[in-house]
Design a protein around this motif. Structure first.
Motif, PDB file in Angstrom:
ATOM      1  N   PRO A 273       0.761  -1.162   0.060  1.00  0.00           N
ATOM      2  CA  PRO A 273      -0.122  -0.018   0.028  1.00  0.00           C
ATOM      3  C   PRO A 273       0.808   1.245  -0.181  1.00  0.00           C
ATOM      4  N   TRP A 274       2.236   1.173   0.142  1.00  0.00           N
ATOM      5  CA  TRP A 274       3.134   2.279   0.376  1.00  0.00           C
ATOM      6  C   TRP A 274       4.495   1.849  -0.019  1.00  0.00           C
ATOM      7  N   PRO A 275       5.280   2.727  -0.590  1.00  0.00           N
ATOM      8  CA  PRO A 275       6.684   2.227  -0.692  1.00  0.00           C
ATOM      9  C   PRO A 275       7.400   1.850   0.481  1.00  0.00           C
ATOM     10  N   ALA A 276       8.025   0.721   0.554  1.00  0.00           N
ATOM     11  CA  ALA A 276       8.604   0.331   1.930  1.00  0.00           C
ATOM     12  C   ALA A 276       9.855  -0.539   1.552  1.00  0.00           C
ATOM     13  N   THR A 277      10.625  -0.746   2.690  1.00  0.00           N
ATOM     14  CA  THR A 277      11.497  -1.959   2.788  1.00  0.00           C
ATOM     15  C   THR A 277      10.766  -3.200   3.495  1.00  0.00           C
ATOM     16  N   VAL A 278      11.238  -4.367   2.610  1.00  0.00           N
ATOM     17  CA  VAL A 278      10.760  -5.490   3.202  1.00  0.00           C
ATOM     18  C   VAL A 278      11.866  -6.001   4.279  1.00  0.00           C
ATOM     19  N   ARG A 279      11.255  -5.953   5.558  1.00  0.00           N
ATOM     20  CA  ARG A 279      12.220  -6.616   6.836  1.00  0.00           C
ATOM     21  C   ARG A 279      12.156  -8.026   6.846  1.00  0.00           C
ATOM     22  N   TYR A 280      11.144  -8.595   6.534  1.00  0.00           N
ATOM     23  CA  TYR A 280      10.891 -10.081   6.573  1.00  0.00           C
ATOM     24  C   TYR A 280      10.019 -10.515   5.625  1.00  0.00           C
ATOM     25  N   GLY A 281      10.257 -11.664   4.781  1.00  0.00           N
ATOM     26  CA  GLY A 281       9.329 -12.397   4.179  1.00  0.00           C
ATOM     27  C   GLY A 281       9.618 -14.013   4.145  1.00  0.00           C
ATOM     28  N   GLY A 282       8.435 -14.646   4.555  1.00  0.00           N
ATOM     29  CA  GLY A 282       8.791 -16.159   4.537  1.00  0.00           C
ATOM     30  C   GLY A 282       8.005 -16.768   5.715  1.00  0.00           C
ATOM     31  N   PRO A 283       7.896 -17.990   5.803  1.00  0.00           N
ATOM     32  CA  PRO A 283       6.960 -18.629   6.720  1.00  0.00           C
ATOM     33  C   PRO A 283       7.298 -18.455   8.067  1.00  0.00           C
ATOM     34  N   LEU A 284       6.134 -18.444   8.848  1.00  0.00           N
ATOM     35  CA  LEU A 284       6.123 -18.099  10.359  1.00  0.00           C
ATOM     36  C   LEU A 284       5.269 -18.935  11.123  1.00  0.00           C
ATOM     37  N   THR A 308       1.784 -17.767  -2.119  1.00  0.00           N
ATOM     38  CA  THR A 308       3.011 -17.358  -2.955  1.00  0.00           C
ATOM     39  C   THR A 308       3.680 -15.794  -2.582  1.00  0.00           C
ATOM     40  N   LEU A 309       4.971 -16.119  -2.373  1.00  0.00           N
ATOM     41  CA  LEU A 309       5.615 -14.685  -2.044  1.00  0.00           C
ATOM     42  C   LEU A 309       6.453 -14.078  -3.414  1.00  0.00           C
ATOM     43  N   TYR A 310       6.115 -12.953  -3.564  1.00  0.00           N
ATOM     44  CA  TYR A 310       7.079 -12.264  -4.677  1.00  0.00           C
ATOM     45  C   TYR A 310       8.321 -11.326  -3.882  1.00  0.00           C
ATOM     46  N   ALA A 311       8.500 -11.140  -2.630  1.00  0.00           N
ATOM     47  CA  ALA A 311       9.175 -10.310  -2.178  1.00  0.00           C
ATOM     48  C   ALA A 311      10.116 -11.042  -0.890  1.00  0.00           C
ATOM     49  N   GLY A 324       2.815 -10.819  -3.326  1.00  0.00           N
ATOM     50  CA  GLY A 324       2.651 -12.038  -3.381  1.00  0.00           C
ATOM     51  C   GLY A 324       1.043 -12.531  -3.613  1.00  0.00           C
ATOM     52  N   LEU A 325       0.608 -13.723  -3.621  1.00  0.00           N
ATOM     53  CA  LEU A 325      -0.550 -14.112  -3.964  1.00  0.00           C
ATOM     54  C   LEU A 325      -1.276 -14.849  -2.703  1.00  0.00           C
ATOM     55  N   MET A 326      -2.503 -14.793  -2.610  1.00  0.00           N
ATOM     56  CA  MET A 326      -3.324 -15.346  -1.517  1.00  0.00           C
ATOM     57  C   MET A 326      -3.194 -17.056  -1.954  1.00  0.00           C
ATOM     58  N   PRO A 327      -3.279 -17.822  -0.872  1.00  0.00           N
ATOM     59  CA  PRO A 327      -3.310 -19.311  -1.071  1.00  0.00           C
ATOM     60  C   PRO A 327      -4.447 -19.761  -2.027  1.00  0.00           C
ATOM     61  N   GLY A 328      -4.225 -20.817  -2.477  1.00  0.00           N
ATOM     62  CA  GLY A 328      -5.417 -21.472  -3.457  1.00  0.00           C
ATOM     63  C   GLY A 328      -4.757 -22.340  -4.465  1.00  0.00           C
ATOM     64  N   ASP A 329      -5.585 -23.070  -5.049  1.00  0.00           N
ATOM     65  CA  ASP A 329      -5.228 -24.190  -6.096  1.00  0.00           C
ATOM     66  C   ASP A 329      -4.976 -23.308  -7.472  1.00  0.00           C
ATOM     67  N   PRO A 330      -4.060 -23.234  -8.154  1.00  0.00           N
ATOM     68  CA  PRO A 330      -3.899 -22.593  -9.454  1.00  0.00           C
ATOM     69  C   PRO A 330      -4.992 -22.839 -10.555  1.00  0.00           C
ATOM     70  N   GLY A 331      -5.100 -24.228 -10.371  1.00  0.00           N
ATOM     71  CA  GLY A 331      -6.336 -24.705 -11.333  1.00  0.00           C
ATOM     72  C   GLY A 331      -7.730 -24.636 -10.674  1.00  0.00           C
ATOM     73  N   GLY A 332      -7.985 -24.199  -9.534  1.00  0.00           N
ATOM     74  CA  GLY A 332      -9.328 -24.034  -8.930  1.00  0.00           C
ATOM     75  C   GLY A 332     -10.159 -23.073  -9.046  1.00  0.00           C
ATOM     76  N   ASP A 333      -9.924 -22.140 -10.053  1.00  0.00           N
ATOM     77  CA  ASP A 333     -10.758 -21.056 -10.403  1.00  0.00           C
ATOM     78  C   ASP A 333     -11.978 -21.496 -10.829  1.00  0.00           C
ATOM     79  N   SER A 334     -12.119 -22.628 -11.173  1.00  0.00           N
ATOM     80  CA  SER A 334     -13.406 -22.920 -12.203  1.00  0.00           C
ATOM     81  C   SER A 334     -14.491 -23.105 -10.667  1.00  0.00           C
ATOM     82  N   GLU A 335     -13.956 -23.226  -9.573  1.00  0.00           N
ATOM     83  CA  GLU A 335     -15.191 -23.255  -8.427  1.00  0.00           C
ATOM     84  C   GLU A 335     -15.551 -21.891  -8.296  1.00  0.00           C
ATOM     85  N   GLU A 336     -15.069 -20.745  -8.690  1.00  0.00           N
ATOM     86  CA  GLU A 336     -15.559 -19.599  -8.412  1.00  0.00           C
ATOM     87  C   GLU A 336     -16.891 -19.165  -9.582  1.00  0.00           C
TER      88      GLU A 336
END
Length: 376
Positions: A273-284, A308-311, A324-336
């Protein structure tokens, strides 16, 4: 009684704003999706494909959101019409029978009355009083039947368009992931120490603890970023969705959190939402993938629950840059394609993003900083 019944039906059968709204929303969605399609083609030759594809993915998400809203409005209106038809079935059947009888009766018989001229005059006065109302009701009924056909055609067309748009949106997401993987990273504002970060993550037992440690250990070389404090109340949410739980609001288990929980669709794009430095990116722990941004010294923005993380730590991201992207099946959009219960506008919002904002080491209510949070 007759006049009261006719008036009630005529109020119901007035020109339906819902149909107009649904058609306008679907038309606007079609235009947005068409523009997104052009943007996807232009992104092929764009100098900064990451930025172009990020805008394209968000354009598809906004267009799909508008299209689903049009379908929801159409489904609601169709349901209303069918419910009224069901409730008025017997009376409407009698009305149709009367109209057919009047239409089939020979004209001379309509002018005769067994009580002679006076009865004929009286019946003529009654008929002249009732006939316009009956005719008006018949026209209203015909209008509703035409509207029902229009709404069903609108939904059929929207489903076809939705199916095609979902495929193109998924293609845009795939291209964005590839473009980010291929991109040469810009110089980092501070050097990553992956071993130190691993030790740090291993030593914390909560999201709060990690944020506190990062706040207490700012980077040596801070980038020159715009005034974040001055952006209070103007920021866009990092993902298209709705606020599920507010700052300090208890969930079903009675647990409260010092942040917002946003309901989103699977594979929704998350942006800065604003220019920023990424201090942490990963699972926790059990938070899924977490990104912690530092938009300005003394502030941390925590986003938890990504797929999925991009940063990664050390990156400098621009406003609206992809995180990044929220979780979800890449081929599961048909359910929408399935339109959830029309009474609910939240069908398909199956993923949740947790957002926490910290100032001077303490959580503050993000609703004071972000628009579209329903803050009065």
């Amino acid at each position: 009684m007759l006049r009261a019944a006719l008036a009630a039906l005529l109020l119901w059968a007035a020109p339906a704003r819902a149909e107009i709204d649904a058609a306008e929303t679907a038309a606007r969605a079609a235009e947005m999706l068409e523009q997104a399609g052009f943007a996807l083609l232009e992104a092929e030759g764009a100098r900064d494909r990451v930025e172009a594809l990020t805008q394209t993915v968000r354009a598809y998400e906004e267009g799909l959101l508008a299209l689903r809203e049009g379908m929801r409005q159409a489904a609601l209106r169709e349901q209303t019409i069918l419910l009224v038809f069901e409730a008025e079935r017997d009376r409407l059947g009698r009305l149709l029978g009367v109209l057919q009888t009047i239409e089939q009766a020979p004209a001379p018989l309509l002018l005769m009355h067994p009580e002679g001229a006076l009865g004929t005059a009286r019946s003529g006065m009654i008929l002249s009083d009732v006939t316009p109302a009956v005719a008006e009701e018949a026209r209203a009924l015909r209008t509703q039947l035409q509207e029902l056909a229009t709404l069903r055609a609108l939904q059929d067309g929207a489903l076809t368009q939705l199916s095609a748009a979902l495929e193109r949106a998924q293609d845009a997401r795939t291209q964005l992931s590839q473009a980010i993987a291929d991109r040469r990273m810009l110089p980092e504002n501070f050097i990553r120490d992956e071993a130190a970060m691993a030790d740090l993550i291993g030593s914390v037992d909560s999201l709060d603890a990690l944020a506190a440690l990062l706040a207490a250990d700012p980077p040596e070389a801070a980038p020159d970023l715009p005034d974040f404090a001055g952006a209070r109340g103007t920021l866009d949410l990092p993902v298209l969705g709705t606020v599920l739980r507010r700052f300090g609001e208890a969930d079903a288990a009675g647990v409260t959190r010092p942040g917002l929980v946003l309901a989103t669709r699977p594979r929704a794009l998350v942006t800065a939402p604003w220019p920023a430095t990424v201090r942490y990116g990963g699972p926790l722990l059990d938070y899924g993938n977490v990104i912690i941004l530092e938009p300005e010294g003394g502030y941390l923005l925590v986003l938890a629950g990504l797929g999925t993380l991009y940063a990664a730590a050390g990156d400098i991201v621009a406003a609206d840059g992809p995180l990044g992207l929220m979780p979800g099946d890449p081929g599961g959009d048909s359910e929408e394609l399935i339109v959830a219960a029309p009474q609910s506008g939240g069908g398909g919002l199956t993923e949740t993003l947790y957002m926490e904002l910290r100032a001077a080491g303490a959580p503050v209510d993000p609703a004071d900083w972000f628009t579209a949070t329903g803050r009065d």
